[in-house]
Design a protein around this motif. Structure first.
Motif, PDB file in Angstrom:
ATOM      1  N   PRO A 196       3.982 -38.604  -4.564  1.00  0.00           N
ATOM      2  CA  PRO A 196       3.040 -39.340  -5.460  1.00  0.00           C
ATOM      3  C   PRO A 196       3.499 -39.529  -6.803  1.00  0.00           C
ATOM      4  N   PHE A 197       3.017 -40.918  -7.370  1.00  0.00           N
ATOM      5  CA  PHE A 197       3.636 -41.495  -8.456  1.00  0.00           C
ATOM      6  C   PHE A 197       3.144 -40.448  -9.724  1.00  0.00           C
ATOM      7  N   ASP A 198       4.062 -40.219 -10.496  1.00  0.00           N
ATOM      8  CA  ASP A 198       3.776 -39.283 -11.586  1.00  0.00           C
ATOM      9  C   ASP A 198       4.257 -39.971 -12.884  1.00  0.00           C
ATOM     10  N   PHE A 222       3.282 -46.217   3.673  1.00  0.00           N
ATOM     11  CA  PHE A 222       3.177 -45.486   2.655  1.00  0.00           C
ATOM     12  C   PHE A 222       1.824 -45.196   2.148  1.00  0.00           C
ATOM     13  N   GLU A 223       0.961 -44.043   1.635  1.00  0.00           N
ATOM     14  CA  GLU A 223      -0.286 -44.172   1.012  1.00  0.00           C
ATOM     15  C   GLU A 223      -0.209 -44.733  -0.288  1.00  0.00           C
ATOM     16  N   SER A 224      -1.436 -45.166  -0.727  1.00  0.00           N
ATOM     17  CA  SER A 224      -1.644 -45.580  -1.919  1.00  0.00           C
ATOM     18  C   SER A 224      -0.978 -44.697  -3.186  1.00  0.00           C
ATOM     19  N   VAL A 266       6.098 -48.895  -6.521  1.00  0.00           N
ATOM     20  CA  VAL A 266       5.175 -47.859  -6.221  1.00  0.00           C
ATOM     21  C   VAL A 266       4.224 -48.776  -5.300  1.00  0.00           C
ATOM     22  N   ASN A 267       3.739 -47.921  -4.079  1.00  0.00           N
ATOM     23  CA  ASN A 267       2.584 -48.640  -3.395  1.00  0.00           C
ATOM     24  C   ASN A 267       1.320 -48.803  -3.943  1.00  0.00           C
TER      25      ASN A 267
END
Length: 193
Positions: free
Chosen positions: A147-149, A164-166, A191-192
């Motif tokens: 997950p984007f952090d 990929f998930e959002s 990032v998606n």
């Protein structure tokens, strides 16, 4: 004989002076009234209260100074611990671009034996650098599929990918690194949406 007379007269004078002093003290003590004694007692009590207030103020200042010194000592210890913990930060920051260049160079395909030999030597140097950094507490930041952090990743592009998930990292453009628990360089990622 005259000396003896002078000594005797001096002794009488001394005895008389001692007696007079005692009498003066007695007369002074008799002349003191009750009101004067009360005033003297009140002045003494006021002076004691004033001295007690000064003593309390001095003790208070001493306690505050002691607390300030304890805080200073604690802050200094924490600063020294942080300096020791992150002592390699500047050198790691300077080495990371060279590490990136090694990674790019190692992606070249070798066509002949000389190039393969050169790449093998570069790979050995690269592995030694990575090992030295790991010994200092440097680790790479995991990105792809995570997950984007915003604390660990720097998003430079957004894409739409059904695989990929959002809000998930799709691709890593540049590796990110942490020194113990501090981010030295965030990972540049796609990032998606």
């Amino acid at each position: 004989m005259s000396n003896e007379k002078n000594v005797a007269e001096q002794e009488e004078t001394v005895d008389t002076q001692d007696t007079e002093e005692v009498e003066v003290e007695v007369v002074d003590a008799e002349d003191v009234t009750v009101e004067e004694a009360e005033e003297t007692a009140d002045e003494t009590t006021a002076k004691i209260a004033q001295l007690q207030a000064k003593l309390d103020e001095t003790e208070n200042k001493m306690l505050r100074n002691q607390a300030d010194f304890d805080n200073f000592r604690r802050r200094t210890r924490l600063d020294q611990e942080a300096a020791q913990k992150y002592r390699a930060q500047s050198i790691v920051s300077d080495i990371l671009p060279a590490l990136d260049n090694f990674e790019r160079a190692l992606q070249i395909e070798a066509n002949n034996e000389q190039t393969k030999s050169l790449l093998q030597g570069m790979n050995m140097v690269y592995n030694q650098l990575v090992q030295a950094l790991q010994n200092e507490g440097v680790e790479t930041i995991k990105s792809v599929g995570e997950p984007f952090d915003p604390h660990l990743h720097q998003a430079v592009m957004q894409v739409e990918d059904d695989n990929f998930e959002s809000n998930t990292v799709v691709e890593e453009l540049q590796k990110g690194y942490k020194l113990k628990d501090r981010v030295i360089r965030p990972a540049m990622v796609k990032v998606n949406q």
